[in-house]
Scaffold this active site. Sequence first.
Site, mmCIF file in Angstrom:
data_model
loop_
_atom_site.group_PDB
_atom_site.id
_atom_site.type_symbol
_atom_site.label_atom_id
_atom_site.label_comp_id
_atom_site.label_asym_id
_atom_site.label_seq_id
_atom_site.Cartn_x
_atom_site.Cartn_y
_atom_site.Cartn_z
ATOM 1 N N ASP A 9 -10.469 -37.036 16.201
ATOM 2 C CA ASP A 9 -10.118 -36.220 17.385
ATOM 3 C C ASP A 9 -8.705 -35.399 17.579
ATOM 4 O O ASP A 9 -8.142 -36.137 17.561
ATOM 5 C CB ASP A 9 -10.216 -36.417 19.226
ATOM 6 N N LEU A 10 -8.130 -34.303 17.662
ATOM 7 C CA LEU A 10 -6.733 -33.935 17.948
ATOM 8 C C LEU A 10 -6.150 -33.652 18.660
ATOM 9 O O LEU A 10 -5.430 -34.532 19.286
ATOM 10 C CB LEU A 10 -7.031 -32.076 17.358
ATOM 11 N N ASP A 11 -6.676 -32.513 19.631
ATOM 12 C CA ASP A 11 -6.422 -32.796 21.245
ATOM 13 C C ASP A 11 -6.170 -33.795 21.924
ATOM 14 O O ASP A 11 -7.013 -34.681 22.211
ATOM 15 C CB ASP A 11 -6.570 -32.213 22.092
ATOM 16 N N THR A 17 -2.116 -31.745 23.336
ATOM 17 C CA THR A 17 -2.157 -29.834 23.736
ATOM 18 C C THR A 17 -2.540 -29.999 25.021
ATOM 19 O O THR A 17 -2.827 -28.935 25.562
ATOM 20 C CB THR A 17 -2.826 -29.717 22.120
ATOM 21 N N LYS A 45 -10.770 -32.675 29.882
ATOM 22 C CA LYS A 45 -10.137 -32.787 28.313
ATOM 23 C C LYS A 45 -11.488 -33.282 27.385
ATOM 24 O O LYS A 45 -11.982 -33.874 28.350
ATOM 25 C CB LYS A 45 -9.504 -34.218 28.328
ATOM 26 N N SER A 114 -12.616 -32.041 16.104
ATOM 27 C CA SER A 114 -12.335 -31.652 17.477
ATOM 28 C C SER A 114 -12.917 -30.546 17.885
ATOM 29 O O SER A 114 -13.645 -29.336 17.014
ATOM 30 C CB SER A 114 -10.983 -30.392 16.603
ATOM 31 N N ALA A 115 -13.311 -30.429 19.336
ATOM 32 C CA ALA A 115 -14.085 -29.077 20.267
ATOM 33 C C ALA A 115 -13.236 -27.936 20.118
ATOM 34 O O ALA A 115 -13.747 -26.800 20.118
ATOM 35 C CB ALA A 115 -14.454 -29.149 21.342
ATOM 36 N N LYS A 145 -19.386 -31.511 22.571
ATOM 37 C CA LYS A 145 -19.009 -33.208 23.191
ATOM 38 C C LYS A 145 -20.131 -32.974 24.630
ATOM 39 O O LYS A 145 -19.319 -32.569 24.984
ATOM 40 C CB LYS A 145 -17.851 -33.883 23.122
ATOM 41 N N GLU A 169 -10.625 -41.075 19.759
ATOM 42 C CA GLU A 169 -11.006 -40.179 20.741
ATOM 43 C C GLU A 169 -9.776 -40.155 21.946
ATOM 44 O O GLU A 169 -9.925 -41.664 22.571
ATOM 45 C CB GLU A 169 -12.359 -40.148 21.094
ATOM 46 N N ASP A 170 -9.804 -39.438 22.656
ATOM 47 C CA ASP A 170 -8.907 -39.611 24.499
ATOM 48 C C ASP A 170 -9.860 -38.512 25.377
ATOM 49 O O ASP A 170 -9.353 -39.569 25.761
ATOM 50 C CB ASP A 170 -7.509 -38.370 24.163
HETATM 51 C C1 G6P Z 1 -10.055 -29.636 23.027
HETATM 52 C C2 G6P Z 1 -9.599 -29.903 24.511
HETATM 53 C C3 G6P Z 1 -9.977 -29.210 25.196
HETATM 54 C C4 G6P Z 1 -10.411 -27.581 25.027
HETATM 55 C C5 G6P Z 1 -11.082 -27.644 23.903
HETATM 56 C C6 G6P Z 1 -11.585 -26.355 23.688
HETATM 57 O O1 G6P Z 1 -11.583 -30.480 23.007
HETATM 58 O O2 G6P Z 1 -9.582 -30.949 24.557
HETATM 59 O O3 G6P Z 1 -9.356 -29.182 26.408
HETATM 60 O O4 G6P Z 1 -11.355 -27.285 26.043
HETATM 61 O O5 G6P Z 1 -10.452 -28.385 22.881
HETATM 62 O O6 G6P Z 1 -10.376 -26.005 22.836
HETATM 63 P P1 G6P Z 1 -10.401 -24.068 22.444
HETATM 64 O O7 G6P Z 1 -9.214 -24.317 21.560
HETATM 65 O O8 G6P Z 1 -11.695 -23.414 21.179
HETATM 66 O O9 G6P Z 1 -9.995 -23.245 23.554
HETATM 67 MG MG MG Z 2 -9.283 -34.722 23.168
#
Ligand code: G6P
Ligand code: MG
Length: 215
Positions: A9-11, A17, A45, A114-115, A145, A169-170
Amino acid sequence: MDLKGCIFDLDGVIVDTAKYHFLAWQRLAEEMGFAFTEDHNEALKGVSRMASLEILLRVGGVVKDDEEKIELATRKNNWYVEYISRMTPDEILPGSIDLLNRLRSEGILTAIGSASRNAGTILDRIGLRTMFDVIVDGNKIHSAKPDPEVFLKGAEELGLAPENCVVFEDAQAGIEAALAGGMKCIGVGSPLNLGKANLVVPDLKNITLNQIKNL
Ligand code: G6P
Ligand code: MG
């Protein structure tokens, strides 16, 4: 396990972020006349942009129609993009680069799952794009997810079976997604929130390859 790939996962795993998402959501809440706290932000998150907006509106007790929701999500995203477009490689979380190098030197493939639709921008800003064999982000998937789609697609694009992959994953939703996809999962953060993971570490600093292989 026969470890062949790691999907990150990235964020919250590679970069923090969450603070920029929080600033942008908080600004939106302020404009609508209600407070949005860091505690509220925890529930966002790993959650997709539109699902995050729904949670925010519920916190404020605000009802909007679909057109207004799209406008609000776009306004939030424009602020968020402003913040992340100023990110630097200093913001890479400790241990990430070292772990990626150790995995890659052992021939283990690496992917982002990543989402976020902004994952590409972030990876370019922090200079890590080339450390990943595959990048699956919010632009490539239909189901957020805890649906396993993002990680299954990651494994598929790596050319690997899910059982040969480990996910980092966090977020709770991300751990559920990894397990639902038939993958082992390492939670990065507190065992209080991430108890379902096969292993929980506070960060990527001290994790060994043996720990990953022995999940
Ligand atoms: C990640 C973050 C979420 C965020 C999602 C969508 O999963 O943890 O907090 O809402 O990405 O991000 P975006 O940049 O597409 O709004
Ligand atoms: Mg995350």
